[in-house]
Design a protein around this motif. Structure first.
Motif, PDB file in Angstrom:
ATOM      1  N   GLY A 159      66.582 -38.751 128.067  1.00 38.45           N
ATOM      2  CA  GLY A 159      67.314 -39.255 129.227  1.00 38.45           C
ATOM      3  C   GLY A 159      66.728 -38.784 130.545  1.00 38.45           C
ATOM      4  N   LYS A 160      65.398 -38.562 130.571  1.00 40.80           N
ATOM      5  CA  LYS A 160      64.720 -38.125 131.798  1.00 40.80           C
ATOM      6  C   LYS A 160      63.714 -39.191 132.225  1.00 40.80           C
ATOM      7  CE  LYS A 160      64.906 -33.142 130.900  1.00 40.80           C
ATOM      8  NZ  LYS A 160      64.115 -31.894 130.960  1.00 40.80           N
ATOM      9  N   MET A 161      63.505 -39.297 133.526  1.00 42.21           N
ATOM     10  CA  MET A 161      62.506 -40.223 134.042  1.00 42.21           C
ATOM     11  C   MET A 161      61.175 -39.480 134.126  1.00 42.21           C
ATOM     12  SD  MET A 161      64.088 -43.014 134.251  1.00 42.21           S
ATOM     13  CE  MET A 161      63.014 -44.036 135.242  1.00 42.21           C
ATOM     14  N   ALA A 162      60.618 -39.239 132.966  1.00 38.76           N
ATOM     15  CA  ALA A 162      59.391 -38.445 132.860  1.00 38.76           C
ATOM     16  C   ALA A 162      58.641 -38.870 131.605  1.00 38.76           C
ATOM     17  CB  ALA A 162      59.730 -36.958 132.792  1.00 38.76           C
ATOM     18  N   PHE A 163      57.369 -38.511 131.558  1.00 41.07           N
ATOM     19  CA  PHE A 163      56.563 -38.817 130.374  1.00 41.07           C
ATOM     20  C   PHE A 163      55.354 -37.900 130.348  1.00 41.07           C
ATOM     21  CE2 PHE A 163      54.781 -41.244 133.789  1.00 41.07           C
ATOM     22  CZ  PHE A 163      53.416 -41.241 133.581  1.00 41.07           C
ATOM     23  N   THR A 164      54.780 -37.767 129.170  1.00 43.22           N
ATOM     24  CA  THR A 164      53.510 -37.059 129.000  1.00 43.22           C
ATOM     25  C   THR A 164      52.487 -38.065 128.497  1.00 43.22           C
ATOM     26  OG1 THR A 164      54.587 -34.947 128.510  1.00 43.22           O
ATOM     27  CG2 THR A 164      52.313 -35.214 127.744  1.00 43.22           C
ATOM     28  N   LEU A 165      51.335 -38.102 129.155  1.00 39.09           N
ATOM     29  CA  LEU A 165      50.244 -38.974 128.731  1.00 39.09           C
ATOM     30  C   LEU A 165      49.144 -38.095 128.150  1.00 39.09           C
ATOM     31  CD1 LEU A 165      49.294 -41.951 128.684  1.00 39.09           C
ATOM     32  CD2 LEU A 165      48.068 -41.470 130.816  1.00 39.09           C
ATOM     33  N   ILE A 166      48.742 -38.426 126.926  1.00 40.01           N
ATOM     34  CA  ILE A 166      47.762 -37.626 126.189  1.00 40.01           C
ATOM     35  C   ILE A 166      46.461 -38.407 126.034  1.00 40.01           C
ATOM     36  CG2 ILE A 166      47.298 -36.398 124.022  1.00 40.01           C
ATOM     37  CD1 ILE A 166      50.493 -36.670 123.632  1.00 40.01           C
ATOM     38  N   ASP A 167      45.358 -37.793 126.400  1.00 43.78           N
ATOM     39  CA  ASP A 167      44.034 -38.346 126.141  1.00 43.78           C
ATOM     40  C   ASP A 167      43.586 -37.747 124.807  1.00 43.78           C
ATOM     41  OD1 ASP A 167      41.226 -38.749 125.959  1.00 43.78           O
ATOM     42  OD2 ASP A 167      41.079 -38.956 128.126  1.00 43.78           O
ATOM     43  N   THR A 168      43.625 -38.554 123.756  1.00 54.77           N
ATOM     44  CA  THR A 168      43.366 -38.029 122.410  1.00 54.77           C
ATOM     45  C   THR A 168      41.898 -37.683 122.193  1.00 54.77           C
ATOM     46  OG1 THR A 168      43.002 -40.225 121.407  1.00 54.77           O
ATOM     47  CG2 THR A 168      45.277 -39.399 121.489  1.00 54.77           C
ATOM     48  N   GLN A 169      41.012 -38.241 122.999  1.00 51.42           N
ATOM     49  CA  GLN A 169      39.585 -37.940 122.851  1.00 51.42           C
ATOM     50  C   GLN A 169      39.214 -36.627 123.529  1.00 51.42           C
ATOM     51  OE1 GLN A 169      38.293 -41.771 124.448  1.00 51.42           O
ATOM     52  NE2 GLN A 169      37.652 -42.410 122.397  1.00 51.42           N
ATOM     53  N   LYS A 170      39.764 -36.418 124.721  1.00 54.12           N
ATOM     54  CA  LYS A 170      39.486 -35.170 125.442  1.00 54.12           C
ATOM     55  C   LYS A 170      40.431 -34.042 125.044  1.00 54.12           C
ATOM     56  CE  LYS A 170      37.946 -37.650 129.598  1.00 54.12           C
ATOM     57  NZ  LYS A 170      38.315 -37.983 130.998  1.00 54.12           N
ATOM     58  N   GLN A 171      41.513 -34.410 124.295  1.00 53.09           N
ATOM     59  CA  GLN A 171      42.528 -33.428 123.900  1.00 53.09           C
ATOM     60  C   GLN A 171      43.182 -32.781 125.132  1.00 53.09           C
ATOM     61  OE1 GLN A 171      42.794 -32.252 120.036  1.00 53.09           O
ATOM     62  NE2 GLN A 171      42.392 -34.428 120.259  1.00 53.09           N
ATOM     63  N   LYS A 172      43.444 -33.619 126.114  1.00 51.89           N
ATOM     64  CA  LYS A 172      44.078 -33.182 127.360  1.00 51.89           C
ATOM     65  C   LYS A 172      45.310 -34.041 127.619  1.00 51.89           C
ATOM     66  CE  LYS A 172      40.821 -30.194 128.677  1.00 51.89           C
ATOM     67  NZ  LYS A 172      41.087 -28.752 128.857  1.00 51.89           N
ATOM     68  N   ALA A 173      46.237 -33.524 128.431  1.00 52.61           N
ATOM     69  CA  ALA A 173      47.455 -34.269 128.745  1.00 52.61           C
ATOM     70  C   ALA A 173      47.930 -33.921 130.141  1.00 52.61           C
ATOM     71  CB  ALA A 173      48.545 -33.965 127.715  1.00 52.61           C
ATOM     72  N   VAL A 174      48.835 -34.764 130.647  1.00 55.52           N
ATOM     73  CA  VAL A 174      49.469 -34.521 131.933  1.00 55.52           C
ATOM     74  C   VAL A 174      50.913 -35.016 131.823  1.00 55.52           C
ATOM     75  CG1 VAL A 174      48.750 -36.757 132.942  1.00 55.52           C
ATOM     76  CG2 VAL A 174      49.234 -34.809 134.439  1.00 55.52           C
TER      77      VAL A 174
END
Length: 201
Positions: free
Chosen positions: A84-99
């Motif tokens: 119920g939050k206006m938020a998300f995590t985006l994951i770059d599966t190749q670089k193994q990084k997220a924001v």
């Protein structure tokens, strides 16, 4: 560099009506991709964890996210956590990084006081809210500086193990329908689909 404006018309067609939340998703998704230096997902290069649910205002945000990131339910690279939050995590599966990106709490609070939301609270369908109300809000979203409405985390490590897709199927021994094998259940020695297994409970 991703630009939300390049996906605005596609987002409108995909989403079905004009509202402020879908463009917010476009803007937030572009910000996340630019932070990661990522391209739009063709397959499962990106995975998106949306913290929204399905029973609250501004859920249209997720359609904007899907439009610009290429993370879709068909590709199974987007999931909802139902926080119920206006938020998300985006994951770059190749670089193994997220924001992680969220709408600033004070901005979102003010947004929910807008004339558009007041109309929606009264039961007016989004497509029937007058353009004189909707258009200035949408234009404001598309032109607003990111720092005015988005909190963008530093990029962080995100170990991600890709699963393998299943290509094998078999027939349910109860209804006869074809099912991917990893979803078949063993019920009294028979391989059955989930709906048929639930009927036996």
């Amino acid at each position: 560099m991703m630009q939300a404006k390049d996906f605005f018309e596609v987002g409108l067609k995909f989403h079905g009506h004009k509202c402020p939340a879908m463009p917010l998703g476009l803007r937030a998704g572009a910000a996340a991709m630019n932070a990661l230096g990522a391209e739009r997902s063709q397959d499962k290069e990106l995975v998106l964890l949306a913290e929204t649910g399905n029973d609250h205002a501004a859920g249209c945000f997720v359609d904007g996210l899907m439009t610009i990131t290429g993370c879709t339910y068909g590709k199974s690279n987007i999931k909802k956590t139902y926080y119920g939050k206006m938020a998300f995590t985006l994951i770059d599966t190749q670089k193994q990084k997220a924001v992680r990106v969220q709408l600033k709490p004070e901005f979102f609070g003010k947004m929910l006081q807008s004339p558009f939301v007041q109309q929606r609270k009264q039961g007016v369908p989004p497509q029937d809210v007058p353009a004189s109300i909707t258009d200035p809000l949408v234009e404001g979203v598309m032109k607003r500086a990111e720092e005015e409405f988005l909190d963008i985390s530093p990029v962080f490590d995100y170990p991600f193990e890709k699963g393998k897709g299943t290509f094998d199927t078999d027939l349910c021994e109860a209804c006869g329908e074809r099912v991917f094998v990893h979803k078949l259940q063993d019920v009294k020695g028979k391989k059955v689909c989930i709906p048929c297994a639930e009927k036996t409970k």
